[in-house]
Write an enzyme that holds these catalytic residues in place. Sequence first.
Site, mmCIF file in Angstrom:
data_model
loop_
_atom_site.group_PDB
_atom_site.id
_atom_site.type_symbol
_atom_site.label_atom_id
_atom_site.label_comp_id
_atom_site.label_asym_id
_atom_site.label_seq_id
_atom_site.Cartn_x
_atom_site.Cartn_y
_atom_site.Cartn_z
ATOM 1 N N ASP A 1 -5.686 3.197 0.479
ATOM 2 C CA ASP A 1 -6.873 3.998 0.210
ATOM 3 C C ASP A 1 -7.686 4.323 1.460
ATOM 4 O O ASP A 1 -8.129 5.468 1.647
ATOM 5 C CB ASP A 1 -7.748 3.339 -0.860
ATOM 6 C CG ASP A 1 -8.020 1.860 -0.607
ATOM 7 O OD1 ASP A 1 -7.654 1.335 0.468
ATOM 8 O OD2 ASP A 1 -8.608 1.222 -1.499
ATOM 9 N N GLN B 1 -5.125 -1.271 -1.979
ATOM 10 C CA GLN B 1 -4.170 -2.007 -1.160
ATOM 11 C C GLN B 1 -3.980 -3.442 -1.651
ATOM 12 O O GLN B 1 -4.740 -3.944 -2.481
ATOM 13 C CB GLN B 1 -4.631 -2.008 0.300
ATOM 14 C CG GLN B 1 -4.610 -0.628 0.924
ATOM 15 C CD GLN B 1 -4.704 -0.676 2.438
ATOM 16 O OE1 GLN B 1 -5.739 -0.405 3.001
ATOM 17 N NE2 GLN B 1 -3.608 -1.015 3.085
ATOM 18 N N HIS B 2 -2.934 -4.059 -1.142
ATOM 19 C CA HIS B 2 -2.682 -5.503 -1.237
ATOM 20 C C HIS B 2 -2.153 -6.006 -2.583
ATOM 21 O O HIS B 2 -1.613 -7.098 -2.656
ATOM 22 C CB HIS B 2 -3.930 -6.340 -0.907
ATOM 23 C CG HIS B 2 -4.661 -5.923 0.315
ATOM 24 N ND1 HIS B 2 -4.050 -5.817 1.539
ATOM 25 C CD2 HIS B 2 -5.966 -5.600 0.506
ATOM 26 C CE1 HIS B 2 -4.954 -5.451 2.438
ATOM 27 N NE2 HIS B 2 -6.113 -5.307 1.831
#
Length: 468
Positions: free
Chosen positions: A228, A71-72
Amino acid sequence: MTLVAGVDSSTQSCKIVIRDADSGALVRSGRAPHPDGTSVHPSKWWEAFRTAAAEAGGLEDVAALAVGGQQHGMIALDQAGEVVREALLWNDTRSAQAATDLIAELSEQEWADAIGSVPVASLTVTKLRWLRDAEPENAARTHAVALPHDWLTWQLAGGTNFEHLVTDRSDASGTGYWSPGSEGYRQDLLERALGHGAVLPRVLGPRERAGTGNTGLFQGVLGPGAGDNAAAALALALQPGDVAVSIGTSGVVSAIADAPTADGSGLVTGFADATGRYLPLACTLNAARVLDWAANLLGVDHEGLAKLALQAPSGAEGLVLVPYFEGERTPNRPRSTAALHGMRLSNTTPAHIARAAVEALLCSLADGIDAVRAAGVPVQRAFLIGGAAQSEAVQQLAPGILGLDVLVPTPGEYVADGAARQAAWVLSEQPEQPQWSASGAPKTLAVDKLTPQVREQYAEVREFTANR
């Protein structure tokens, strides 16, 4: 047999599992490494994906595919769809000051109310602010912003038309400019960070089709994918009241909730999940590495460490490790260090040190569970996953320290498995998730004897060292 594929494009590698859409049985799999570093060109992920797909026997016979991913990460694209600069990953901390600046402009509670989270260096919004300040020319060139799993799905769809750029609600909720509460983007927060607007991926529902593959590699149905942690929760079929405790390099405590959270303390990030519910999450920076440290110090392997730990009494006779080797996020003490407290000649044996390390790891994760509870999320049982979850000492001590019945599922590629399950769900066009048979019943560790004294002495030392 109808086949579906699930992809885990993680920080370290790309893993692909191919499963039977009806039963969930594993048919074949493949993997390939990603380059090291916290700044990576997305083309490297595409190369790894192609290698992993080849190792898995190809995707030509696969009917549907979904991507779970780290992520991110910030992927800045220009007007032609070309990558502007290397992607900044979630663990790239150069945007720490940008996070501080954004909180100075809006309070912690204002951010929490807006996006369910308080900005930290991992969130995409802080990386966009860093780009604006550190690389203004690249910021000006940025026409669209995507996340790692978005970009891979887009590449499979052809990677040319921004109308095909999509994401899902679980990954969007980790950007810092999408609201789980309103289920929509906050363009004002994007512009506050980047300095101007940008094209953002269309957010799909949990079982909405993302289109079809448009490459020679794959031409089947594309699922929306997921972040995830949400993909892992989908693989485990978590329900409200369940919490997943993942012990990897970092520790992650994620729970299923029916309503969004907004924790102004910043300890709990208010994500969405991959089913239409929510996934409040607390993260610790020190998890399996605590056991790595202890094993290296004592000159044993992890099995030997577990045997030593189980030889010492509960509470290690007052020996307490505060395991903040890399600072800590839960609680938020980025400048803190680790400490071994209460040493006496009688309790500094290898067994006591091993016991203190395992208890410290579990107490730290229990702090994460407490933070999730404090955000109003009920927690009734815990699923213990990740590499360190296989430690016999961790398993034996977890129920008493966490104060919960603990289930240890069969080890697996939970993120890729969750993505495969989503692909089967999308393909089925049914409202309910596919009921795949489990590869093995999880080991159930019931709470036999609570050990609150372990947490009490840990909390006392934790607060004592915080003031030193």
